[in-house]
Design a protein around this motif. Structure first.
Motif, PDB file in Angstrom:
ATOM      1  N   PRO A   1       0.800  -1.234   0.000  1.00 54.45           N
ATOM      2  CA  PRO A   1       0.000   0.000   0.000  1.00 54.45           C
ATOM      3  C   PRO A   1       0.833   1.285   0.000  1.00 54.45           C
ATOM      4  CG  PRO A   1      -0.741  -1.549   1.702  1.00 54.45           C
ATOM      5  CD  PRO A   1       0.570  -2.043   1.206  1.00 54.45           C
ATOM      6  N   GLN A   2       2.141   1.171   0.149  1.00 49.46           N
ATOM      7  CA  GLN A   2       3.013   2.348   0.163  1.00 49.46           C
ATOM      8  C   GLN A   2       3.696   2.589  -1.183  1.00 49.46           C
ATOM      9  OE1 GLN A   2       2.839   4.141   3.066  1.00 49.46           O
ATOM     10  NE2 GLN A   2       1.349   2.529   3.518  1.00 49.46           N
ATOM     11  N   TYR A   3       3.241   1.916  -2.226  1.00 55.13           N
ATOM     12  CA  TYR A   3       3.878   1.944  -3.539  1.00 55.13           C
ATOM     13  C   TYR A   3       3.257   3.073  -4.379  1.00 55.13           C
ATOM     14  CZ  TYR A   3       6.097  -0.464  -7.577  1.00 55.13           C
ATOM     15  OH  TYR A   3       6.869  -0.811  -8.659  1.00 55.13           O
ATOM     16  N   ALA A   4       3.828   4.253  -4.286  1.00 56.23           N
ATOM     17  CA  ALA A   4       3.232   5.456  -4.892  1.00 56.23           C
ATOM     18  C   ALA A   4       3.044   5.333  -6.398  1.00 56.23           C
ATOM     19  CB  ALA A   4       4.103   6.673  -4.569  1.00 56.23           C
ATOM     20  N   ILE A   5       4.007   4.745  -7.090  1.00 53.82           N
ATOM     21  CA  ILE A   5       3.948   4.657  -8.551  1.00 53.82           C
ATOM     22  C   ILE A   5       2.703   3.907  -9.014  1.00 53.82           C
ATOM     23  CG2 ILE A   5       5.055   3.546 -10.534  1.00 53.82           C
ATOM     24  CD1 ILE A   5       7.745   4.300  -9.337  1.00 53.82           C
ATOM     25  N   VAL A   6       2.297   2.888  -8.265  1.00 53.52           N
ATOM     26  CA  VAL A   6       1.155   2.085  -8.704  1.00 53.52           C
ATOM     27  C   VAL A   6      -0.137   2.888  -8.620  1.00 53.52           C
ATOM     28  CG1 VAL A   6       0.013  -0.140  -8.522  1.00 53.52           C
ATOM     29  CG2 VAL A   6       2.360   0.076  -7.798  1.00 53.52           C
ATOM     30  N   TYR A   7      -0.281   3.687  -7.571  1.00 60.10           N
ATOM     31  CA  TYR A   7      -1.464   4.559  -7.497  1.00 60.10           C
ATOM     32  C   TYR A   7      -1.471   5.497  -8.701  1.00 60.10           C
ATOM     33  CZ  TYR A   7      -2.212   3.103  -2.637  1.00 60.10           C
ATOM     34  OH  TYR A   7      -2.459   2.382  -1.489  1.00 60.10           O
ATOM     35  N   TYR A   8      -0.322   6.055  -9.001  1.00 54.85           N
ATOM     36  CA  TYR A   8      -0.211   6.950 -10.148  1.00 54.85           C
ATOM     37  C   TYR A   8      -0.616   6.230 -11.437  1.00 54.85           C
ATOM     38  CZ  TYR A   8       1.920   9.635 -13.897  1.00 54.85           C
ATOM     39  OH  TYR A   8       2.134  10.324 -15.062  1.00 54.85           O
ATOM     40  N   ASN A   9      -0.051   5.024 -11.653  1.00 52.12           N
ATOM     41  CA  ASN A   9      -0.352   4.275 -12.863  1.00 52.12           C
ATOM     42  C   ASN A   9      -1.835   3.937 -12.967  1.00 52.12           C
ATOM     43  OD1 ASN A   9       2.276   4.331 -13.768  1.00 52.12           O
ATOM     44  ND2 ASN A   9       2.810   2.332 -12.927  1.00 52.12           N
ATOM     45  N   ARG A  10      -2.416   3.530 -11.856  1.00 44.72           N
ATOM     46  CA  ARG A  10      -3.850   3.210 -11.868  1.00 44.72           C
ATOM     47  C   ARG A  10      -4.656   4.466 -12.173  1.00 44.72           C
ATOM     48  NH1 ARG A  10      -6.731   0.373  -6.750  1.00 44.72           N
ATOM     49  NH2 ARG A  10      -6.590   2.512  -5.938  1.00 44.72           N
ATOM     50  N   GLY A  11      -4.192   5.597 -11.642  1.00 48.67           N
ATOM     51  CA  GLY A  11      -4.850   6.861 -11.926  1.00 48.67           C
ATOM     52  C   GLY A  11      -4.830   7.194 -13.408  1.00 48.67           C
ATOM     53  N   VAL A  12      -3.703   6.919 -14.089  1.00 46.79           N
ATOM     54  CA  VAL A  12      -3.591   7.183 -15.528  1.00 46.79           C
ATOM     55  C   VAL A  12      -4.639   6.375 -16.293  1.00 46.79           C
ATOM     56  CG1 VAL A  12      -2.117   6.899 -17.555  1.00 46.79           C
ATOM     57  CG2 VAL A  12      -1.162   7.829 -15.442  1.00 46.79           C
ATOM     58  N   VAL A  13      -4.798   5.094 -15.931  1.00 50.00           N
ATOM     59  CA  VAL A  13      -5.772   4.254 -16.630  1.00 50.00           C
ATOM     60  C   VAL A  13      -7.191   4.769 -16.395  1.00 50.00           C
ATOM     61  CG1 VAL A  13      -6.678   1.920 -16.936  1.00 50.00           C
ATOM     62  CG2 VAL A  13      -4.257   2.251 -16.431  1.00 50.00           C
ATOM     63  N   LYS A  14      -7.499   5.095 -15.152  1.00 50.52           N
ATOM     64  CA  LYS A  14      -8.836   5.627 -14.853  1.00 50.52           C
ATOM     65  C   LYS A  14      -9.069   6.930 -15.610  1.00 50.52           C
ATOM     66  CE  LYS A  14      -9.257   3.516 -10.249  1.00 50.52           C
ATOM     67  NZ  LYS A  14      -9.309   3.759  -8.783  1.00 50.52           N
ATOM     68  N   HIS A  15      -8.014   7.716 -15.698  1.00 48.40           N
ATOM     69  CA  HIS A  15      -8.089   8.968 -16.451  1.00 48.40           C
ATOM     70  C   HIS A  15      -8.475   8.685 -17.903  1.00 48.40           C
ATOM     71  CE1 HIS A  15      -6.271  13.251 -16.609  1.00 48.40           C
ATOM     72  NE2 HIS A  15      -6.996  13.076 -17.699  1.00 48.40           N
ATOM     73  N   ASP A  16      -7.806   7.714 -18.516  1.00 50.00           N
ATOM     74  CA  ASP A  16      -8.096   7.369 -19.911  1.00 50.00           C
ATOM     75  C   ASP A  16      -9.515   6.836 -20.080  1.00 50.00           C
ATOM     76  OD1 ASP A  16      -5.605   8.202 -20.592  1.00 50.00           O
ATOM     77  OD2 ASP A  16      -4.818   6.232 -21.135  1.00 50.00           O
ATOM     78  N   LEU A  17     -10.048   6.229 -19.034  1.00 47.49           N
ATOM     79  CA  LEU A  17     -11.423   5.725 -19.061  1.00 47.49           C
ATOM     80  C   LEU A  17     -12.429   6.822 -18.702  1.00 47.49           C
ATOM     81  CD1 LEU A  17     -10.879   2.246 -17.357  1.00 47.49           C
ATOM     82  CD2 LEU A  17     -11.419   2.658 -19.768  1.00 47.49           C
TER      83      LEU A  17
END
Length: 270
Positions: A194-210
């Motif tokens: 849960p402390q892996y900042a990059i993964v939140y960012y990456n998931r955010g990018v996908v949600k953004h594209d959706l």
């Protein structure tokens, strides 16, 4: 009297010669010193000790491996590869050496050559999860996305808690426009760490594209909380806020992103 004195001198010299460690023992001492200096972050001092180890015992395989590893840490990739080459000559059945050399070649963007090294490491050790993972990374760089996913799958099969493999597989699925599957991988990575900042960012990018801008903002918020210097997260959150017509919030994020990284012009994927 002269004969007695000569005998005493010879005995002293012979005694000193017997007590002196032989070259292999001395090489072992330098090797241990090198290990100690490495653990103290004295990388240059460690290299000097490994140099001496190899001078005393040119067949000391581990000294080449360790020296290569330190050179790699210092971003001296080509020199590291030379050490790994020599170690392989001495011990061609040691999977870790091929793996290390493959990592160095990856860092030099020699992806095809890196894959060959990971192939060899896997042949020697079929349970080597890290080799599958890094081979997948090299294949991804070559845009061999489907093959990369197969390697990430195997890495995860061997190590179901391999957080980085879930993240990278998510990245590759994103490139294949498999957005929902990518989100599942990112979510699993977050569950594991849960402390892996990059993964939140990456998931955010996908949600953004959706066009799930609110969901994307929540992920960017978390990435920024974990890493307050995350310029890309501010920038992308600004874009998401702009889409929601929160212009003041967007402007604030763009200003912050620009202060941290003036080169940002479009969303960046990790």
């Amino acid at each position: 009297m002269k004969k007695i004195l000569l005998a005493v001198i010879l005995l002293f010299l012979l005694g000193g010669w017997v007590e002196k460690p032989n070259e292999k023992e001395e090489a072992e001492l330098y090797y241990k010193n090198g290990n100690t200096k490495y653990n103290l972050n004295d990388f240059k001092g460690a290299i000097l000790d490994f140099d001496k180890t190899i001078e005393l015992n040119p067949k000391f395989t581990d000294a080449y491996i360790f020296r290569g590893f330190i050179k790699h840490t210092l971003k001296q990739y080509e020199e590291a590869i030379l050490d790994y080459n020599r170690a392989i000559e001495l011990n061609p059945q040691y999977a870790d050496i091929y793996f290390n050399r493959g990592i160095a070649k990856n860092d030099l963007k020699q992806y095809k050559e890196a894959i060959l090294d990971f192939d060899k490491a896997i042949k020697l050790n079929p349970q080597y999860a890290n080799s599958y993972y890094n081979r997948g990374t090299a294949k991804d760089k070559l845009k061999q996305y489907k093959e990369a996913i197969l390697d990430y799958n195997k890495a995860i099969e061997l190590n179901p808690k391999f957080t980085y493999a879930y993240n990278n597989r998510g990245n590759t699925k994103y490139k294949l426009k498999q957005y929902k599957e990518a989100i599942l991988d990112y979510s699993k990575a977050i569950e594991l760490n849960p402390q892996y900042a990059i993964v939140y960012y990456n998931r955010g990018v996908v949600k953004h594209d959706l066009k799930n801008y609110i969901g994307a903002i929540l992920d960017y918020n978390k990435a920024i909380k974990l890493n307050p210097q995350y310029a890309e997260a501010y920038f992308n959150r600004g874009n998401a806020r702009y889409e929601l017509k929160n212009y003041r919030g967007a402007a604030s994020d763009f200003d912050k992103a620009n202060k941290l990284n003036s080169d940002l012009k479009k969303p960046i994927k990790n």
